[in-house]
Design a protein around this motif. Structure first.
Motif, PDB file in Angstrom:
ATOM      1  N   GLU A 140      42.183  36.071  40.443  1.00 17.84           N
ATOM      2  CA  GLU A 140      41.739  36.968  41.515  1.00 17.84           C
ATOM      3  C   GLU A 140      41.699  36.285  42.881  1.00 17.84           C
ATOM      4  OE1 GLU A 140      37.976  38.465  40.316  1.00 17.84           O
ATOM      5  OE2 GLU A 140      38.768  39.595  38.601  1.00 17.84           O
ATOM      6  N   ASP A 141      41.728  34.954  42.888  1.00 12.97           N
ATOM      7  CA  ASP A 141      41.644  34.210  44.146  1.00 12.97           C
ATOM      8  C   ASP A 141      42.998  33.773  44.685  1.00 12.97           C
ATOM      9  OD1 ASP A 141      38.906  34.450  43.852  1.00 12.97           O
ATOM     10  OD2 ASP A 141      38.705  32.501  42.852  1.00 12.97           O
ATOM     11  N   LEU A 142      44.068  34.061  43.960  1.00 11.33           N
ATOM     12  CA  LEU A 142      45.404  33.671  44.402  1.00 11.33           C
ATOM     13  C   LEU A 142      45.811  34.458  45.640  1.00 11.33           C
ATOM     14  CD1 LEU A 142      47.298  33.486  40.970  1.00 11.33           C
ATOM     15  CD2 LEU A 142      46.352  31.577  42.298  1.00 11.33           C
ATOM     16  N   PRO A 143      46.652  33.880  46.494  1.00 18.58           N
ATOM     17  CA  PRO A 143      47.076  34.577  47.722  1.00 18.58           C
ATOM     18  C   PRO A 143      48.182  35.598  47.485  1.00 18.58           C
ATOM     19  CG  PRO A 143      48.006  32.381  47.668  1.00 18.58           C
ATOM     20  CD  PRO A 143      47.111  32.479  46.458  1.00 18.58           C
ATOM     21  N   PHE A 144      48.401  35.976  46.247  1.00 16.87           N
ATOM     22  CA  PHE A 144      49.368  37.009  45.904  1.00 16.87           C
ATOM     23  C   PHE A 144      48.958  37.645  44.582  1.00 16.87           C
ATOM     24  CE2 PHE A 144      50.380  32.973  44.387  1.00 16.87           C
ATOM     25  CZ  PHE A 144      51.101  32.217  45.309  1.00 16.87           C
ATOM     26  N   SER A 145      49.447  38.843  44.335  1.00 17.20           N
ATOM     27  CA  SER A 145      49.200  39.495  43.052  1.00 17.20           C
ATOM     28  C   SER A 145      50.040  38.804  41.981  1.00 17.20           C
ATOM     29  CB  SER A 145      49.567  40.980  43.127  1.00 17.20           C
ATOM     30  OG  SER A 145      50.963  41.123  43.331  1.00 17.20           O
ATOM     31  N   ILE A 146      49.693  39.023  40.724  1.00 12.61           N
ATOM     32  CA  ILE A 146      50.434  38.403  39.629  1.00 12.61           C
ATOM     33  C   ILE A 146      51.916  38.781  39.685  1.00 12.61           C
ATOM     34  CG2 ILE A 146      50.728  38.351  37.114  1.00 12.61           C
ATOM     35  CD1 ILE A 146      48.388  36.666  38.050  1.00 12.61           C
ATOM     36  N   MET A 295      53.305  33.511  32.401  1.00 20.07           N
ATOM     37  CA  MET A 295      53.218  34.251  31.141  1.00 20.07           C
ATOM     38  C   MET A 295      52.610  35.627  31.390  1.00 20.07           C
ATOM     39  SD  MET A 295      53.876  33.979  27.837  1.00 20.07           S
ATOM     40  CE  MET A 295      53.903  32.237  27.377  1.00 20.07           C
ATOM     41  N   LYS A 296      51.609  35.674  32.261  1.00 21.50           N
ATOM     42  CA  LYS A 296      50.976  36.955  32.585  1.00 21.50           C
ATOM     43  C   LYS A 296      51.950  37.861  33.331  1.00 21.50           C
ATOM     44  CE  LYS A 296      46.606  38.783  34.336  1.00 21.50           C
ATOM     45  NZ  LYS A 296      45.297  38.437  34.927  1.00 21.50           N
ATOM     46  N   LYS A 297      52.777  37.262  34.179  1.00 18.90           N
ATOM     47  CA  LYS A 297      53.733  38.041  34.969  1.00 18.90           C
ATOM     48  C   LYS A 297      54.898  38.544  34.130  1.00 18.90           C
ATOM     49  CE  LYS A 297      56.936  37.623  38.898  1.00 18.90           C
ATOM     50  NZ  LYS A 297      57.421  36.764  40.007  1.00 18.90           N
ATOM     51  N   HIS A 298      55.502  37.670  33.335  1.00 13.95           N
ATOM     52  CA  HIS A 298      56.754  38.006  32.638  1.00 13.95           C
ATOM     53  C   HIS A 298      56.567  38.427  31.187  1.00 13.95           C
ATOM     54  CE1 HIS A 298      59.279  36.840  35.993  1.00 13.95           C
ATOM     55  NE2 HIS A 298      58.609  35.715  36.110  1.00 13.95           N
ATOM     56  N   GLN A 299      55.397  38.166  30.620  1.00 18.46           N
ATOM     57  CA  GLN A 299      55.030  38.619  29.276  1.00 18.46           C
ATOM     58  C   GLN A 299      56.081  38.230  28.224  1.00 18.46           C
ATOM     59  OE1 GLN A 299      53.473  42.693  29.484  1.00 18.46           O
ATOM     60  NE2 GLN A 299      53.010  42.360  31.639  1.00 18.46           N
ATOM     61  N   SER A 300      56.566  39.194  27.443  1.00 23.78           N
ATOM     62  CA  SER A 300      57.421  38.854  26.301  1.00 23.78           C
ATOM     63  C   SER A 300      58.758  38.246  26.710  1.00 23.78           C
ATOM     64  CB  SER A 300      57.659  40.088  25.431  1.00 23.78           C
ATOM     65  OG  SER A 300      58.326  41.096  26.162  1.00 23.78           O
TER      66      SER A 300
END
Length: 439
Positions: A140-146, A295-300
């Motif tokens: 939540e603190d990153l300067p961009f969304s996932i 991993m959260k961004k690209h998933q499978s």
């Protein structure tokens, strides 16, 4: 009276555990639970067990230590075996809990398990609350969304370091109110289908699971030996206990958190000074964060042969004798073989060794990189789903590497990092050093 279940997974600690702290602050009593997931010991489609004997031993040690630490605070660890989507709801019914608190998952299989548990809990009118407890920087603190995180690490690092802050750690609870919990009856290795673990005498370090051992290792590497002040110069070493931090196994099971390491590093820098080496540990922890966010961004897609680039790699028809020669350290390339023998006999391999072994399998032997990743998943004591699969895809050329084909010249690497053949001579000798049996 509000009762909640705290479902421990890869967060086996009481210090800096937001899941535990939030459960305590919002309920009258908590039931700490760990479920030994039967699927974690099955064979994957690539022919390897998801968990090998070294990591299984490390896990049991970590659970034993967690139970000890919880009991010192008035609680204990309830250890279950089976499928979490069955066992966690059963505990909820048994203790009439109205909430379950757990670490938030990002990888494909782990996320599916989490969703299955949530579905069953809803049937019991029980809520599942999850928290991000594995990274240095909170998502939540990153300067961009996932979805907008750059696919090149350097771009991610520069902007994150400039614009994001690292949160403070959560203090260890003073007391944990729980009903009486019997000491856990942990399965033996043989009950899990393994032989007793034998650690080769040449092992760089004797890993023992648990938060207590993680704290000992940190204090040794920082304040005992001040090895952290030389980390950047020694991190590509291959022989000995202190060329690198060796924190990875404890980080993988969450026996220690990256934020706690960062906090202690700042204390060290105030006392002994900051330099490139102390910064480089933060740099490496950022890499660990990055693969989790990827991993959260690209998933499978992280597990596909074509990777996140959707790039088809030229591979040969699987030759299992060839793969076995790589796995057993019998390729004829002495640098690769030494590294693979260390992995086979200890469950550990240096970062430099991992890169060379992976490059050799992917680019010299032209093997499907996923088989190497699956073997490492079984064998590594410090296996972490995001870092392992992310690094393998990176080396194979289908991941986050901005270069299209990162090929390692193994002979040059051996000359650069094992100039006097100290490492190769250590692991390629013929006598048996596997006499130290850990039961």
């Amino acid at each position: 009276m509000k009762t909640a279940v705290v479902w421990f997974k890869t967060d086996l600690r009481v210090t800096d555990n937001e899941t535990l702290v939030k459960a305590l602050s919002q309920n009258d009593a908590v039931i700490p639970v760990y479920c030994i997931d039967e699927t974690h010991f099955k064979t994957t489609p690539f022919g390897f067990r998801k968990t090998g004997n070294f990591r299984a031993q490390f896990l049991m040690e970590s659970l034993f230590d967690l139970d000890k630490n919880l009991r010192e605070l008035g609680s204990g660890l309830l250890v279950l075996s089976g499928k979490p989507e069955v066992e966690i709801p059963n505990i909820v019914k048994q203790y009439r809990a109205h909430r379950v608190y757990a670490k938030r998952e990002v990888a494909f299989e782990e996320k599916n398990t989490e969703l299955s548990v949530q579905t069953e809990l809803w049937k019991l009118h029980c809520e599942l609350f999850t928290f991000s407890t594995s990274t240095l920087y909170h998502a939540e603190d990153l300067p961009f969304s996932i979805k907008d995180i750059p696919d090149v690490f350097t771009d991610f690092r520069r902007k994150t370091e400039k614009e994001a802050q690292i949160r403070s750690v959560f203090e260890k609870p003073i007391r944990i109110p729980s009903p009486e919990i019997q000491p856990p009856d942990l399965p033996t290795l043989s009950e899990l289908g393994f032989k007793n673990v034998k650690i080769d005498n040449r092992a760089a370090i004797r890993f023992k699971g648990g938060e207590s051992e993680a704290m000992k290792r940190l204090n040794h590497y920082f304040f005992g030996t001040k090895s952290i002040s030389r980390y950047k110069e020694t991190r590509n070493g291959m022989v000995g206990a202190d060329y690198s931090t060796k924190f990875s196994a404890w980080l993988a099971l969450g026996c220690i958190s990256p934020r706690f390491i960062y906090q202690e590093l700042k204390k060290y820098e105030l006392q002994f000074g900051a330099n490139e080496s102390t910064y480089w540990l933060v740099f490496e922890l950022l890499w660990r964060d990055y693969f989790r966010f990827m991993m959260k961004k690209h998933q499978s897609r992280m597990f596909r042969k074509s990777g996140i680039r959707n790039k088809e790699m030229a591979t040969v028809k699987p030759d299992w004798k060839l793969f076995e020669s790589w796995m057993e350290g019998q390729t004829g390339n002495d640098f690769v073989d030494a590294n693979m023998l260390e992995l086979k006999l200890t469950g550990f391999m240096s970062n430099r060794g991992r890169q060379n072994a992976a490059s050799y399998l992917c680019h010299d032997l032209k093997f499907d990189w996923r088989y190497g990743a699956a073997y490492f998943e079984q064998q590594l004591i410090d296996y972490d789903v995001c870092s392992n699969w992310g690094n393998w895809a990176y080396l194979a050329g289908v991941g986050n590497d901005p270069r299209s084909n990162r090929y390692f010249n193994i002979e040059k690497q051996a000359s650069d990092y094992d100039k006097n053949k100290l490492y190769r001579n250590l692991w390629l000798n013929k006598f048996d050093n596997s006499s130290d049996s850990r039961k």
